[in-house]
Design a protein around this motif. Sequence first.
Motif, PDB file in Angstrom:
ATOM      1  N   LEU A   1       0.812  -1.214   0.000  1.00 39.34           N
ATOM      2  CA  LEU A   1       0.000   0.000   0.000  1.00 39.34           C
ATOM      3  C   LEU A   1       0.847   1.267   0.000  1.00 39.34           C
ATOM      4  N   VAL A   2       1.954   1.267   0.717  1.00 41.94           N
ATOM      5  CA  VAL A   2       2.818   2.449   0.743  1.00 41.94           C
ATOM      6  C   VAL A   2       3.404   2.683  -0.652  1.00 41.94           C
ATOM      7  N   GLU A   3       3.886   1.640  -1.263  1.00 43.37           N
ATOM      8  CA  GLU A   3       4.431   1.754  -2.622  1.00 43.37           C
ATOM      9  C   GLU A   3       3.351   2.229  -3.593  1.00 43.37           C
ATOM     10  N   ALA A   4       2.153   1.673  -3.485  1.00 42.26           N
ATOM     11  CA  ALA A   4       1.050   2.067  -4.363  1.00 42.26           C
ATOM     12  C   ALA A   4       0.714   3.543  -4.175  1.00 42.26           C
ATOM     13  N   PHE A   5       0.721   4.002  -2.935  1.00 43.63           N
ATOM     14  CA  PHE A   5       0.449   5.408  -2.646  1.00 43.63           C
ATOM     15  C   PHE A   5       1.535   6.296  -3.233  1.00 43.63           C
ATOM     16  N   GLU A   6       2.790   5.927  -2.993  1.00 42.88           N
ATOM     17  CA  GLU A   6       3.910   6.734  -3.484  1.00 42.88           C
ATOM     18  C   GLU A   6       3.959   6.764  -5.011  1.00 42.88           C
ATOM     19  N   ALA A   7       3.512   5.700  -5.653  1.00 45.76           N
ATOM     20  CA  ALA A   7       3.503   5.629  -7.114  1.00 45.76           C
ATOM     21  C   ALA A   7       2.254   6.267  -7.718  1.00 45.76           C
ATOM     22  N   GLY A   8       1.368   6.763  -6.879  1.00 48.22           N
ATOM     23  CA  GLY A   8       0.144   7.398  -7.373  1.00 48.22           C
ATOM     24  C   GLY A   8      -0.931   6.427  -7.801  1.00 48.22           C
ATOM     25  N   LYS A   9      -0.779   5.160  -7.436  1.00 47.70           N
ATOM     26  CA  LYS A   9      -1.786   4.162  -7.793  1.00 47.70           C
ATOM     27  C   LYS A   9      -3.021   4.266  -6.902  1.00 47.70           C
ATOM     28  N   ILE A  10      -2.839   4.810  -5.707  1.00 46.35           N
ATOM     29  CA  ILE A  10      -3.975   5.127  -4.849  1.00 46.35           C
ATOM     30  C   ILE A  10      -3.788   6.558  -4.351  1.00 46.35           C
ATOM     31  N   SER A  11      -4.874   7.272  -4.299  1.00 45.06           N
ATOM     32  CA  SER A  11      -4.852   8.671  -3.865  1.00 45.06           C
ATOM     33  C   SER A  11      -5.007   8.740  -2.349  1.00 45.06           C
ATOM     34  N   PRO A  12      -4.775   9.908  -1.781  1.00 46.25           N
ATOM     35  CA  PRO A  12      -5.041  10.057  -0.344  1.00 46.25           C
ATOM     36  C   PRO A  12      -6.498   9.729  -0.004  1.00 46.25           C
TER      37      PRO A  12
END
Length: 93
Positions: A25-36
């Motif tokens: 999830l952290v990687e997905a967030f940092e890569a913009g795959k999930i938004s805040p």
Amino acid sequence: MHPLGDAMQHLQLLARMGKHLGADLVEAFEAGKISPEDWAEMITSCRGCDAPEHCRAWLDSQERAEGEVQTDLPPSYCCNAARLLKLRDGDTS
């Protein structure tokens, strides 16, 4: 409807479930795959779950099963199952 569970406890459960399933999830967030907003929605969904003790026990049993048969599917009651599987499989739609 019951009150929402503790945010930090559910964040930890969500992170553990993601890790177990191979959805970082952290990687997905940092890569913009999930938004805040996506992140917050996933945590809120988890907080609304009425089975966190079952989730914790399920994750514990999966972690103890090192080298034995483990499942790469979340339990049926996981509120974020579909999202986590999509992230794991690289589907960000």
